[in-house]
Design an enzyme around this catalytic site. Structure first.
Site, mmCIF file in Angstrom:
data_model
loop_
_atom_site.group_PDB
_atom_site.id
_atom_site.type_symbol
_atom_site.label_atom_id
_atom_site.label_comp_id
_atom_site.label_asym_id
_atom_site.label_seq_id
_atom_site.Cartn_x
_atom_site.Cartn_y
_atom_site.Cartn_z
ATOM 1 N N ASP A 1 0.880 -1.162 0.000
ATOM 2 C CA ASP A 1 0.000 0.000 0.000
ATOM 3 C C ASP A 1 0.922 1.216 0.000
ATOM 4 O O ASP A 1 1.547 1.537 1.009
ATOM 5 C CB ASP A 1 -0.878 -0.036 1.264
ATOM 6 C CG ASP A 1 -1.645 1.266 1.488
ATOM 7 O OD1 ASP A 1 -1.652 2.117 0.589
ATOM 8 O OD2 ASP A 1 -2.244 1.404 2.574
ATOM 9 N N ASP B 1 -12.696 5.376 2.116
ATOM 10 C CA ASP B 1 -11.237 5.397 2.302
ATOM 11 C C ASP B 1 -10.718 6.834 2.294
ATOM 12 O O ASP B 1 -10.582 7.448 1.235
ATOM 13 C CB ASP B 1 -10.615 4.574 1.158
ATOM 14 C CG ASP B 1 -9.096 4.513 1.237
ATOM 15 O OD1 ASP B 1 -8.508 5.160 2.117
ATOM 16 O OD2 ASP B 1 -8.501 3.798 0.405
#
Ligand code: AMP
Length: 526
Positions: free
Chosen positions: A8, A193
Site C-alpha cells: 500500500d 477510504d
C-alpha cells in the site's frame, strides 16, 4: 518460488504485507512499526534517507525532505493540484521536460516515479529482511480514482524500484478483498477510504468468491493533509492575533506547525481538548516567543466540516452510480487514518444509516488485500474473482472541442471498445486522435492521456475509409489503443504518447543512474 508481496503506497504512510501459511501478515519495519512514512530526504552531507529516518529530520531539513509526493505523481506541471502543492510545500517543485512536476533536492530534479520508487524500494527491503529472501514481484495499490497516467507512473515507480508489478489494484477494492477473505457471505459493502492525501469510495457486491465493484468515486486531492492545513491556518491566525507576528514566511516554523497540527488532530480523536505548545517558534527584539494555543474538538470540527461534507457529496454520487440506495449497503468499512476522527465516523454513519464495521485496521487493511491478491495471482488454486471498474470515462476529442465518451465510468474492466473513424477531407491520408479521460463534455476540461496520428489511410472520398480504433482498459486500469483499417485489415501500431509519463528509455536511465549511486555509496565515493 520467491514470495510475492502487497504494498500500500500511501500519501502519508506505506505498508507491506505477505501471505504466510495462508494467513495475511503485515510486515513490521526495523523499528517495529507496521507502517513507514512515505518520506524521502537528502541530508546536507548527501545521505539519502527514507521513512522514519526522513521524517525525524524533516523540521531541520524541510527544504530537502519530500512528503506527499503521491499528490503529484502522474499529473501535469500546470495542473491546479500541482500549483497548489507548489504554494504549500517547503521543497521545490519544478517543470520537467515532459511537462511533469519534478522535485529538486540536493541539486537534482527527481521525477515523481523516482521518489515513489525510493519508498517502494524501502518496503521491498523491509519485506526481504523479514522473509530472509529476495522479493521480485508485488501488487501495488492506488486510489481508485487515479487516472491512467497516475497508474502508469505508479507502475513505473515499481519498475524503478526493481519490482515486477503483477497488478495495480484499487485501494478500496483491496480493502474489500481483505474484509471478504475466507468469508462466504453475500453482502453489499461500502468502502470509505480517507487517507492522508486522497479520498475514495467504492460500493461492492460480494458473493461466492466473486467481488464485484458496482461503482467508485473519489478525489485524488483530498485527505488528512487538508485537515492539517486548516488547523495550521487557524494556529497561524491565533498566533498573529496574540503576538502580532506572521509565521507564514518561516519554513522551519511552518514545518513545526504542520507536525503539531497533525498531532493535535490525532489526539483530538481521543480527547476533547489539547494544547498546542511550540516554544521558541519566533523571536523579535524583545526576545523569544512561544506558541501556546488551546484547541478543542468542537473548534477542530468546525474548521474541517467543509472537507467532511465534500466527502459525503462524492459518496452520494457513488451510491447513485451503483444503482443502490445508501440504506441498501449492509456493511461499511472505514479505511485510511483520517477515518479515525469521530466526526468522520459520525458523518459516514449518518449517511449510510449504520455504524461502520469494527473488525479491520484502517492503516493495514489495504496492504493485506494487496497481499491476498498477489498470492491469488501467482497460485494455482481457485481464488477470488475480482471485477473492478474504471473510475473515469474514456473517449476522444471530436470536432468543435467536444468529448465523445467511448467507455463510461464504472464500466467493469478489463474492457475493449471500438469506434469507427473516417475522414472529413478528400484523399485524406491521416487523422489525429486525442485520447481523453474524465467526465466533462468539454474536451479541454478532461485529462489528455495522449494523442496519436493515424497515417497511411488509402486515398478515397471523404467519409469512405473505415478505421476501427479500439480502446482497451486492462485489469490494472491502464489504457492502450490500437487501430485497424477495415478495408485492408491492416493493423496500425499506435503508441499513445502519454503526457507526463516517462518513456522506457528514461526509466532505464534512472535505473542505471541509481545503480551507479548505489555503487558509489558502497565504494564510499559519496
Ligand atoms: P493514511 O494515508 O491512511 O496513512 O492516513 C494518514 C492520515 O490519517 C494522516 O492525515 C493522519 O494525520 C490521519 N490520522 C492518523 N491517525 C489519526 C487519528 N487518530 N485521528 C485523526 N486522523 C488520523
Amino acid at each position: 518460488m520467491s514470495r510475492v508481496i502487497g504494498i500500500d503506497l500511501g500519501t502519508t504512510n506505506s505498508c507491506v504485507a505477505v501471505l504466510e501459511n495462508g494467513q495475511p501478515t503485515v510486515i513490521p519495519n526495523a523499528g517495529g512499526y507496521k507502517t513507514t512514512p512515505s518520506m524521502f530526504a537528502i541530508t546536507p552531507d548527501g545521505k539519502r534517507l527514507v521513512g522514519h529516518l526522513a521524517k525525524r529530520q524533516a523540521i531541520t531539513n524541510s527544504k530537502h525532505t519530500i512528503f506527499a509526493s503521491k499528490r503529484l505523481i502522474g499529473r501535469r506541471f500546470d495542473a491546479p493540484e500541482v500549483q497548489r502543492s507548489i504554494d504549500l510545500c517547503p521543497y521545490d517543485i519544478v517543470r520537467g521536460p515532459n511537462d511533469d512536476p519534478r522535485i529538486e533536492i540536493g541539486g537534482k530534479a527527481f521525477t515523481c516515479p523516482e521518489i515513489g520508487a525510493t519508498i517502494l524500494r524501502e518496503m521491498k527491503r523491509v519485506a526481504e529482511e523479514y522473509l530472509g529472501e529476495p522479493v521480485q514481484e508485488a501488487v501495488i495499490t492506488v486510489p481508485a480514482y487515479f487516472n491512467d497516467t497516475q497508474r502508469q507512473s505508479t507502475k513505473d515507480a515499481g519498475k524503478i524500484a526493481g519490482l515486477d508489478v503483477l497488478r495495480i489494484v484499487n485501494e478500496p477494492t483491496a480493502a474489500a478483498i481483505a474484509y471478504g477473505f475466507n468469508k462466504q457471505s453475500e453482502e453489499r459493502i461500502a468502502v470509505f477510504d480517507l487517507g492522508g492525501g486522497t479520498f475514495d469510495i467504492s460500493i461492492l457486491e460480494m458473493s461466492d468468491g466473486v467481488i464485484e465493484v458496482l461503482a467508485t468515486a473519489g478525489d485524488t486531492f483530498l485527505g488528512g493533509e487538508d485537515f492539517d492545513r486548516r488547523i495550521v491556518q487557524y494556529l497561524l491566525d491565533q498566533f498573529q492575533q496574540q503576538e502580532s507576528i506572521d509565521l507564514r514566511g518561516d519554513a522551519m516554523a511552518l514545518q513545526r506547525l504542520k507536525d503539531a497540527a497533525e498531532k493535535a488532530k490525532c489526539d483530538l480523536s481521543g480527547r476533547e481538548q489539547v494544547e498546542v505548545n511550540l516554544p521558541f517558534i519566533a523571536s523579535d527584539p524583545d526576545g523569544p516567543r512561544h506558541l501556546s494555543i488551546q484547541l478543542d474538538r468542537q473548534t477542530l470540527e468546525s474548521l474541517v466540516s467543509e472537507v467532511v461534507n465534500a466527502t459525503l457529496k462524492t459518496a452520494e454520487q457513488c451510491v447513485r452510480d451503483s444503482g443502490l440506495e445508501a440504506g441498501d449497503v449492509e456493511q461499511v468499512i472505514l479505511v485510511g487514518g483520517q477515518t479515525r476522527m469521530p466526526l468522520v465516523q459520525q458523518a459516514v454513519a449518518d449517511f449510510f444509516g449504520k455504524r461502520a464495521h469494527k473488525g479491520v485496521n484502517p492503516d493495514e487493511v489495504v496492504a493485506v488485500g494487496a497481499a491476498i491478491q498477489a498470492e491469488s495471482l501467482t497460485s494455482e488454486e481457485d481464488s477470488v474473482l475480482l471485477l473492478d471498474v474504471t473510475p473515469l470515462s474514456l473517449g476522444i476529442a471530436t470536432f468543435g472541442g467536444h468529448f465523445a465518451q467511448l467507455i463510461e465510468r464504472n464500466t467493469t474492466v478489463p474492457v475493449r471498445k471500438g469506434h469507427i473513424f473516417t475522414t472529413t477531407r478528400e484523399n485524406q491520408s491521416a487523422v489525429k486522435i486525442r485520447v481523453l479521460q474524465g467526465e466533462s463534455d468539454v474536451a479541454a476540461e478532461n485529462d489528455l492521456l495522449g494523442e496519436f496520428v493515424l497515417t497511411g489511410i488509402r486515398p478515397a472520398n471523404k467519409g469512405e475509409p473505415e478505421i476501427d480504433v479500439s480502446f482497451d482498459i486492462d485489469a490494472n486500469g491502464i489504457v492502450s489503443v490500437s487501430a485497424r483499417d477495415l478495408a485492408t485489415g491492416k493493423e496500425q501500431s499506435i503508441t499513445v504518447n502519454a503526457t507526463g509519463t516517462l518513456s522506457d528509455e528514461e526509466i532505464q536511465q534512472i535505473i542505471e543512474d541509481q545503480e551507479l549511486y548505489e555503487v558509489a555509496l558502497k565504494e564510499g565515493v559519496e
